[in-house]
Design an enzyme around this catalytic site. Sequence first.
Site, PDB file in Angstrom:
ATOM      1  N   ASP A   1       0.851  -1.187   0.000  1.00  0.00           N
ATOM      2  CA  ASP A   1       0.000   0.000   0.000  1.00  0.00           C
ATOM      3  C   ASP A   1       0.890   1.241   0.000  1.00  0.00           C
ATOM      4  O   ASP A   1       1.664   1.446   0.941  1.00  0.00           O
ATOM      5  CB  ASP A   1      -0.887  -0.031   1.250  1.00  0.00           C
ATOM      6  CG  ASP A   1      -1.839   1.137   1.341  1.00  0.00           C
ATOM      7  OD1 ASP A   1      -1.777   2.060   0.491  1.00  0.00           O
ATOM      8  OD2 ASP A   1      -2.654   1.146   2.284  1.00  0.00           O
TER       9      ASP A   1
ATOM     10  N   HIS B   1      -4.318   8.493  -9.315  1.00  0.00           N
ATOM     11  CA  HIS B   1      -5.147   7.319  -9.005  1.00  0.00           C
ATOM     12  C   HIS B   1      -5.464   7.199  -7.511  1.00  0.00           C
ATOM     13  O   HIS B   1      -6.247   6.339  -7.123  1.00  0.00           O
ATOM     14  CB  HIS B   1      -4.437   6.033  -9.446  1.00  0.00           C
ATOM     15  CG  HIS B   1      -4.237   5.949 -10.917  1.00  0.00           C
ATOM     16  ND1 HIS B   1      -5.194   5.455 -11.782  1.00  0.00           N
ATOM     17  CD2 HIS B   1      -3.177   6.297 -11.702  1.00  0.00           C
ATOM     18  CE1 HIS B   1      -4.735   5.504 -13.023  1.00  0.00           C
ATOM     19  NE2 HIS B   1      -3.513   6.015 -13.000  1.00  0.00           N
TER      20      HIS B   1
ATOM     21  N   GLU C   1       2.848   8.542 -13.106  1.00  0.00           N
ATOM     22  CA  GLU C   1       1.418   8.372 -13.426  1.00  0.00           C
ATOM     23  C   GLU C   1       0.703   7.570 -12.331  1.00  0.00           C
ATOM     24  O   GLU C   1      -0.023   6.624 -12.608  1.00  0.00           O
ATOM     25  CB  GLU C   1       1.251   7.671 -14.789  1.00  0.00           C
ATOM     26  CG  GLU C   1       2.070   8.264 -15.906  1.00  0.00           C
ATOM     27  CD  GLU C   1       1.595   9.628 -16.372  1.00  0.00           C
ATOM     28  OE1 GLU C   1       0.381   9.837 -16.474  1.00  0.00           O
ATOM     29  OE2 GLU C   1       2.457  10.495 -16.628  1.00  0.00           O
TER      30      GLU C   1
END
Length: 201
Positions: A50, A72, A68
Amino acid sequence: MLDAGCGAGYGSALLASTATRVVGVDRSAEAIAYARRRYAAAGVEFVEGDLLALDFPDASFDVVCSFETIEHLPDRDAFLREMRRVLRPGGALLLSTPRVETTTEAPANPFHEVELSSADLERLLRRFFGSVELYGQRRLQTARHRLLQRLDVLGLRRRLTFLRPASRLLGTAPTAEVASTGIVIEPGALERATELIAVCR
């Protein structure tokens, strides 16, 4: 080096061509399993984890790369706190994200939680890092290709995959074939950029 949000692992493998040791972390067990099969190599390790609560001690890495990924994540503050925590003193975070004119928390891309304008990205990063430099990244394209993109207001080229090879007819290599010579990264050239790159220390 930590590759935070490594996905399928090809970036970690590429980073390992210059770094002594690379650890790729992703929350997807499927992506990590694929990365281990496809990109196993000396000096590369893939770990399921995580990004908001990494299982590494403080000051574990000289460099953190996160390409990138931030768009998210639902909690950008927790992510950046964690990236700063695992960096050694004097270390650097290299981060990229798509460039948009205006920040939105309801992006058209269903996989994105947020898309940040350059000003908002810089403001966010400065809350966690003393030094932040922004660069603009863009793919080299012919003028004809850029014109066609501007005329495609309905986004047909993204929706109709059979149109994608048309870029070659316009004198621009398809994205999958672009090498480093087909990418420009410029300090401060944000208005023409498709992605933003931040170097944070």
